[in-house]
Scaffold this active site. Structure first.
Site, PDB file in Angstrom:
ATOM      1  N   ASP A  88     -11.668  93.262  57.544  1.00  0.00           N
ATOM      2  CA  ASP A  88     -11.448  94.646  57.149  1.00  0.00           C
ATOM      3  C   ASP A  88     -12.557  95.549  57.655  1.00  0.00           C
ATOM      4  O   ASP A  88     -13.743  95.198  57.599  1.00  0.00           O
ATOM      5  CB  ASP A  88     -11.430  94.761  55.616  1.00  0.00           C
ATOM      6  CG  ASP A  88     -10.028  94.814  55.054  1.00  0.00           C
ATOM      7  OD1 ASP A  88      -9.092  95.169  55.791  1.00  0.00           O
ATOM      8  OD2 ASP A  88      -9.867  94.506  53.859  1.00  0.00           O
ATOM      9  N   GLU A 120      -6.952 100.878  57.287  1.00  0.00           N
ATOM     10  CA  GLU A 120      -5.950 101.506  56.443  1.00  0.00           C
ATOM     11  C   GLU A 120      -5.523 102.846  57.016  1.00  0.00           C
ATOM     12  O   GLU A 120      -6.333 103.579  57.599  1.00  0.00           O
ATOM     13  CB  GLU A 120      -6.510 101.705  55.028  1.00  0.00           C
ATOM     14  CG  GLU A 120      -6.871 100.406  54.329  1.00  0.00           C
ATOM     15  CD  GLU A 120      -7.416 100.616  52.927  1.00  0.00           C
ATOM     16  OE1 GLU A 120      -7.814  99.623  52.297  1.00  0.00           O
ATOM     17  OE2 GLU A 120      -7.454 101.773  52.457  1.00  0.00           O
ATOM     18  N   GLU A 186       1.463  97.446  51.025  1.00  0.00           N
ATOM     19  CA  GLU A 186       0.925  97.208  49.684  1.00  0.00           C
ATOM     20  C   GLU A 186       1.554  98.132  48.651  1.00  0.00           C
ATOM     21  O   GLU A 186       1.621  99.344  48.851  1.00  0.00           O
ATOM     22  CB  GLU A 186      -0.600  97.384  49.662  1.00  0.00           C
ATOM     23  CG  GLU A 186      -1.195  97.106  48.283  1.00  0.00           C
ATOM     24  CD  GLU A 186      -2.703  96.972  48.263  1.00  0.00           C
ATOM     25  OE1 GLU A 186      -3.266  96.797  47.162  1.00  0.00           O
ATOM     26  OE2 GLU A 186      -3.324  97.027  49.348  1.00  0.00           O
TER      27      GLU A 186
END
Length: 275
Positions: A88, A120, A186
């Site tokens: 990440d 993201e 998600e």
């Protein structure tokens, strides 16, 4: 065949080619021993910024730093021989510009040995993803609930309900067009997850999404029951290691206080006895 024959670790291209096939198995890891446990069973091991909450006790992922991701990424890599590792990108390491994102992504891959990075964002990050993928940085995208954006999303809410549905679809299509090799969905409603999975040509990896996704991911501390501060609805607990560990520690404390530990088999004599 030599016993030391090289194991073919999946590449981002291999993962992309798994679209519509046997579901991809993905878990997070933050340390070498945990990585070793899951290496045989997982296709992808993600060094997630969730490390900030489950290991460092932070209230969210926003306080995670590049140094933390480097440390944990390198530790996880030492425990893997078969699974592909993705790291990440932490909050603040890629949003400013594509150039910033490239510098930090290259740094993470160089220091940790990761095969790819995850970041993201959908439409807003499409140019950055395109910049990275055109410069040999494979990107796993992440849309729907994006934990680094909780302050603008208003918390850990389900994304894509009602009029918000079109936004999540647009985000998913944007990251695909930008060159991401897969995308995490998600906390997206099941029907929307299925629609996106059917629409995209890259694998979708669900977490609180749908069994129809091309793969699933969970935070390992959630599924093992190690993280007990709260339990997300989407996290199935396959073990209760947190509670089991507490019971074991309580027994150890009792044994120390009543002097039953260490027992004779745990201590050393002055001389070695021979038979």
């Amino acid at each position: 065949m030599s016993a030391s024959a090289k194991i073919n670790v999946p590449t981002p291209s291999d993962i992309r080619a798994r679209k519509g096939g046997t579901p991809l198995v993905c878990l997070t890891a933050y340390a070498t021993p945990t990585a070793q446990m899951m290496d045989t069973y997982c296709d992808i091991v993600l060094v997630g910024d969730s490390v900030g909450m489950v290991v460092h006790g932070l209230p969210d992922t926003l306080g995670v730093t590049m140094e933390m991701m480097e440390l944990h990424g390198a530790a996880v890599k030492r425990g893997l021989t078969q699974a592909m590792m993705v790291v990440d990108m932490p909050f603040g390491s890629y949003e400013e510009s594509p150039e910033q994102a490239f510098r930090n992504a290259a740094r993470l891959m160089r220091v940790t040995g990761a095969a790819a990075v995850k970041l993201e964002g959908g439409v807003a990050m499409a140019d950055t993803i395109r910049f990275l993928t055109s410069r040999s940085i494979p990107v796993m995208a992440h849309v729907g609930l994006t934990p680094q954006a909780i302050n603008t999303l208003g918390g850990y809410k389900v994304q894509g309900r009602g009029e918000d549905r079109a936004r999540v679809v647009a985000d998913a299509k944007a990251v695909e067009a930008a060159g991401a090799f897969s995308v995490v969905l998600e906390k997206v409603p099941e029907s929307l997850s299925d629609e996106i999975t059917e629409t995209l040509s890259i694998p979708t990896i669900g977490i609180g999404a749908s069994a129809g996704c091309d793969g699933q991911i969970l935070v390992v501390d959630d599924m093992l029951g190690l993280f007990t501060a709260f339990k997300p609805k989407f996290a199935k607990r396959y073990a209760t290691l947190g509670r089991d560990g507490e019971v074991a520690i309580a027994q150890y404390a009792k044994d120390v206080r009543n002097r039953s530990f260490p027992a004779p088999e745990h201590v050393f004599a002055d001389e070695v006895t021979t038979k």
